[in-house]
Design a protein around this motif. Structure first.
Motif, mmCIF file in Angstrom:
data_model
loop_
_atom_site.group_PDB
_atom_site.id
_atom_site.type_symbol
_atom_site.label_atom_id
_atom_site.label_comp_id
_atom_site.label_asym_id
_atom_site.label_seq_id
_atom_site.Cartn_x
_atom_site.Cartn_y
_atom_site.Cartn_z
ATOM 1 N N VAL A 23 8.214 5.948 -3.321
ATOM 2 C CA VAL A 23 7.582 5.980 -4.648
ATOM 3 C C VAL A 23 8.656 5.887 -5.725
ATOM 4 O O VAL A 23 8.449 5.314 -6.803
ATOM 5 N N SER A 67 4.373 -1.583 -0.441
ATOM 6 C CA SER A 67 3.544 -2.742 -0.771
ATOM 7 C C SER A 67 2.591 -2.338 -1.894
ATOM 8 O O SER A 67 2.511 -1.167 -2.285
ATOM 9 N N ASP A 68 1.848 -3.304 -2.411
ATOM 10 C CA ASP A 68 0.870 -2.975 -3.453
ATOM 11 C C ASP A 68 -0.147 -1.969 -2.928
ATOM 12 O O ASP A 68 -0.491 -0.997 -3.618
ATOM 13 N N VAL A 69 -0.624 -2.191 -1.712
ATOM 14 C CA VAL A 69 -1.579 -1.250 -1.104
ATOM 15 C C VAL A 69 -0.912 0.100 -0.879
ATOM 16 O O VAL A 69 -1.498 1.162 -1.148
ATOM 17 N N ARG A 71 1.517 1.442 -2.497
ATOM 18 C CA ARG A 71 1.722 2.133 -3.776
ATOM 19 C C ARG A 71 0.432 2.827 -4.232
ATOM 20 O O ARG A 71 0.454 3.958 -4.705
ATOM 21 N N ILE A 72 -0.698 2.149 -4.089
ATOM 22 C CA ILE A 72 -1.987 2.743 -4.475
ATOM 23 C C ILE A 72 -2.254 3.993 -3.641
ATOM 24 O O ILE A 72 -2.653 5.040 -4.164
ATOM 25 N N ILE A 73 -2.028 3.878 -2.325
ATOM 26 C CA ILE A 73 -2.313 5.012 -1.433
ATOM 27 C C ILE A 73 -1.414 6.199 -1.743
ATOM 28 O O ILE A 73 -1.876 7.344 -1.858
ATOM 29 N N LYS A 75 0.363 6.923 -4.441
ATOM 30 C CA LYS A 75 0.122 7.515 -5.763
ATOM 31 C C LYS A 75 -1.039 8.501 -5.710
ATOM 32 O O LYS A 75 -1.064 9.492 -6.445
ATOM 33 N N ASN A 76 -2.002 8.250 -4.823
ATOM 34 C CA ASN A 76 -3.129 9.176 -4.669
ATOM 35 C C ASN A 76 -2.831 10.303 -3.696
ATOM 36 O O ASN A 76 -3.492 11.341 -3.729
#
Length: 262
Positions: A23, A67-69, A71-73, A75-76
């Motif tokens: 991150v 990856s973009d995916v 990063r989303i995961i 961050k949550n």
């Protein structure tokens, strides 16, 4: 058979720690080994799994990054892990507190309190103000304080803060304000007459003992589930805790009326 994303993250401490590390930005294998205190032999199979799950990629410099995916995961993931960390560190304390005084939006962000110190005075110091509190509040530049009980040492503390011209916002419950008017009228007059102090009064129904927030620390005390005050407090020096505590204080400030004269 491809594992679920949930299993990929939670069933390996190494994979979870690597995701949280990335991150902060891309890392090469040597940086990963140093940061996580692991060997290449231990880490490479975990990196392979995360790449297969499309959660991390290698960039043109061969550094690993989310990856973009991914990063989303991640961050949550972070708020949940922070919340678990805060509660697990002092599980018995949080499990026995009445937390209904925390607005729902802030309760979901309780992980922002970060590294918390649980202050439990012994019998010989039960009615003292904690030294961690007094030493840091007097060195602060901006103090926001909510109190719902009268402590005999508070009036002296208030005058000490006034003498240092610290920006001071103070919320009393109605009963504490009346006690101050009766027993500490001189100190109360100094508070209301000070240009560096804003004084507020709120309803007695609020089920919260103490909030103190400064740029140095956040100090909280909640009633237990029986509605009793048991002298145990939580204190955090994390910057995110000060932001969280200030939002909690502002919530109650908005429910209070300002006092400009007695």
């Amino acid at each position: 058979m491809r594992s679920s994303l949930s299993d990929t993250i939670w069933l390996s401490e190494k994979r979870k720690n690597l995701l949280l590390l990335l991150v902060e930005g891309p890392r090469n294998i040597d940086q990963i080994k140093t940061s996580l205190n692991v060997t290449s032999k231990a880490m490479m199979p975990q990196i392979k799994i995360l790449k297969e799950q499309d959660m991390i990629v290698q960039n043109e410099l061969d550094d690993y990054e989310l990856s973009d995916v991914g990063r989303i995961i991640v961050k949550n993931m972070s708020p949940l892990l922070k919340t678990l960390g805060v509660i697990e560190e002092n599980m018995e304390y949080w499990a026995t507190r009445d937390l209904t005084s925390i607005p729902e939006s802030l309760s979901y962000r309780i992980g922002e309190l970060g590294q918390c110190m649980l202050i439990e005075p012994d019998l010989n110091h039960m009615f003292d103000l904690p030294i961690e509190f007094t030493e840091n509040i007097i060195r602060s530049k901006n103090v926001k304080m909510f109190i719902s009980y009268f402590h005999p040492l508070y009036p002296r503390l208030f005058i000490d803060l006034l003498s240092k011209e610290i920006d001071f916002t103070l919320i009393f419950t109605e009963s504490v304000f009346n006690r101050m008017r009766t027993d500490c009228s001189k100190e109360l007059e100094l508070l209301t007459g000070s240009g560096s102090t804003d004084l507020y009064v709120c309803d007695d129904s609020i089920k919260l003992t103490t909030i103190t927030v400064t740029e140095r620390f956040t100090y909280l005390c909640f009633f237990n589930k029986e509605g009793m005050y048991d002298h145990r407090k939580i204190m955090s020096f994390d910057e995110s805790a000060s932001k969280w505590g200030e939002e909690l204080f502002t919530h109650y400030q908005n429910l209070s009326r300002r006092i400009t004269e007695l």
